[in-house]
Design a protein around this motif. Structure first.
Motif, mmCIF file in Angstrom:
data_model
loop_
_atom_site.group_PDB
_atom_site.id
_atom_site.type_symbol
_atom_site.label_atom_id
_atom_site.label_comp_id
_atom_site.label_asym_id
_atom_site.label_seq_id
_atom_site.Cartn_x
_atom_site.Cartn_y
_atom_site.Cartn_z
ATOM 1 N N PHE A 19 81.727 31.812 -99.911
ATOM 2 C CA PHE A 19 80.708 30.888 -100.394
ATOM 3 C C PHE A 19 79.865 31.529 -101.501
ATOM 4 O O PHE A 19 79.663 30.943 -102.567
ATOM 5 N N ILE A 20 79.376 32.744 -101.233
ATOM 6 C CA ILE A 20 78.516 33.418 -102.215
ATOM 7 C C ILE A 20 79.277 33.685 -103.505
ATOM 8 O O ILE A 20 78.770 33.429 -104.599
ATOM 9 N N PHE A 23 79.859 30.456 -105.432
ATOM 10 C CA PHE A 23 78.599 29.977 -105.988
ATOM 11 C C PHE A 23 78.208 30.820 -107.203
ATOM 12 O O PHE A 23 77.825 30.286 -108.252
ATOM 13 N N ARG A 24 78.331 32.146 -107.072
ATOM 14 C CA ARG A 24 78.008 33.044 -108.184
ATOM 15 C C ARG A 24 78.946 32.795 -109.367
ATOM 16 O O ARG A 24 78.513 32.816 -110.512
ATOM 17 N N GLN A 26 80.292 30.086 -110.255
ATOM 18 C CA GLN A 26 79.917 28.831 -110.888
ATOM 19 C C GLN A 26 78.563 28.902 -111.594
ATOM 20 O O GLN A 26 78.363 28.258 -112.619
ATOM 21 N N HIS A 27 77.630 29.722 -111.072
ATOM 22 C CA HIS A 27 76.246 29.650 -111.545
ATOM 23 C C HIS A 27 75.659 30.952 -112.090
ATOM 24 O O HIS A 27 74.495 30.960 -112.492
ATOM 25 N N HIS A 31 78.335 37.467 -112.735
ATOM 26 C CA HIS A 31 79.026 37.691 -111.467
ATOM 27 C C HIS A 31 80.153 38.714 -111.581
ATOM 28 O O HIS A 31 80.498 39.367 -110.599
ATOM 29 N N VAL A 123 72.264 34.858 -106.733
ATOM 30 C CA VAL A 123 73.444 33.997 -106.692
ATOM 31 C C VAL A 123 73.563 33.096 -107.911
ATOM 32 O O VAL A 123 74.590 32.436 -108.093
ATOM 33 N N ALA A 124 72.519 33.057 -108.761
ATOM 34 C CA ALA A 124 72.585 32.215 -109.957
ATOM 35 C C ALA A 124 71.578 32.722 -110.975
ATOM 36 O O ALA A 124 70.548 33.295 -110.618
ATOM 37 N N LEU A 135 68.901 24.243 -107.997
ATOM 38 C CA LEU A 135 69.896 24.925 -107.160
ATOM 39 C C LEU A 135 69.252 25.475 -105.892
ATOM 40 O O LEU A 135 69.820 25.358 -104.799
ATOM 41 N N LEU A 139 70.174 24.356 -102.050
ATOM 42 C CA LEU A 139 70.548 25.320 -101.011
ATOM 43 C C LEU A 139 69.608 25.219 -99.813
ATOM 44 O O LEU A 139 70.037 25.291 -98.660
#
Length: 173
Positions: A19-20, A23-24, A26-27, A31, A123-124, A135, A139
């Motif tokens: 998940f992390i 998400f990273r 994508q955002h 990353h 994460v973003a 975001l 979350l």
């Protein structure tokens, strides 16, 4: 200029890690630089690398593994860049104390007293502060709970926008 820093890559369940990272991906445009982590000691230049490694090894040996649970996404940043952080409610004080221990002795002169330390997993990131706030809100409206543990400190070098892990020390020796 080469900077030395200390990271704690968390041990996460497979689904939480996936998940992390998704998400990273994508955002967060950075990353690829490093896997999800807590930054325990920020980049320092001009410090003797051998002394730095010894200091981190001794600090890790004196610490114990830290269990944490992140249930909150926090907006952070400055005028130029905004971030979404996963901030632990369980494990917060232990991670903060580990950070404080790293900034004793050798690293004491490099501690930024003008910025409070907030343990987090970024994460973003974006220059669009409203997007980062959105975001975080998304979350926080779900049943966010990322559990894991910090069991090691990893010393890394950042040079020419490339991060290289140098050595890792287990907490508790």
């Amino acid at each position: 200029m080469k900077k030395i820093l200390t990271l704690a890559y968390p041990r996460l369940s497979g689904p939480d890690a996936e998940f992390i990272e998704a998400f990273r991906q994508q955002h967060d445009g950075q990353h690829r630089l490093a896997k999800a982590h807590f930054t325990m000691a920020f980049g320092s230049a001009g410090i003797d690398e051998h002394a730095y490694l010894k200091h981190v090894e001794e600090t890790a040996r004196a610490a114990r593994p830290i269990a944490f649970a992140c249930r909150y996404a926090m907006l952070a940043g400055d005028a130029a860049q905004a971030y979404a952080y996963l901030v632990p409610d369980e494990g917060y004080s232990q991670l903060s104390r580990l950070h404080d221990a790293l900034y004793r002795q050798l690293l004491a002169p490099t501690l930024r007293l003008d910025l409070p330390y907030v343990p987090h997993i970024a994460v973003a990131s974006s220059s669009n502060r409203a997007l980062m706030k959105s975001l975080c809100d998304d979350l926080n409206q779900g049943d966010l709970e990322i559990r894991g543990s910090v069991e090691r400190l990893t010393v890394a070098a950042l040079e020419n926008s490339v991060l290289t892990d140098l050595v890792s020390y287990p907490l508790g020796g």
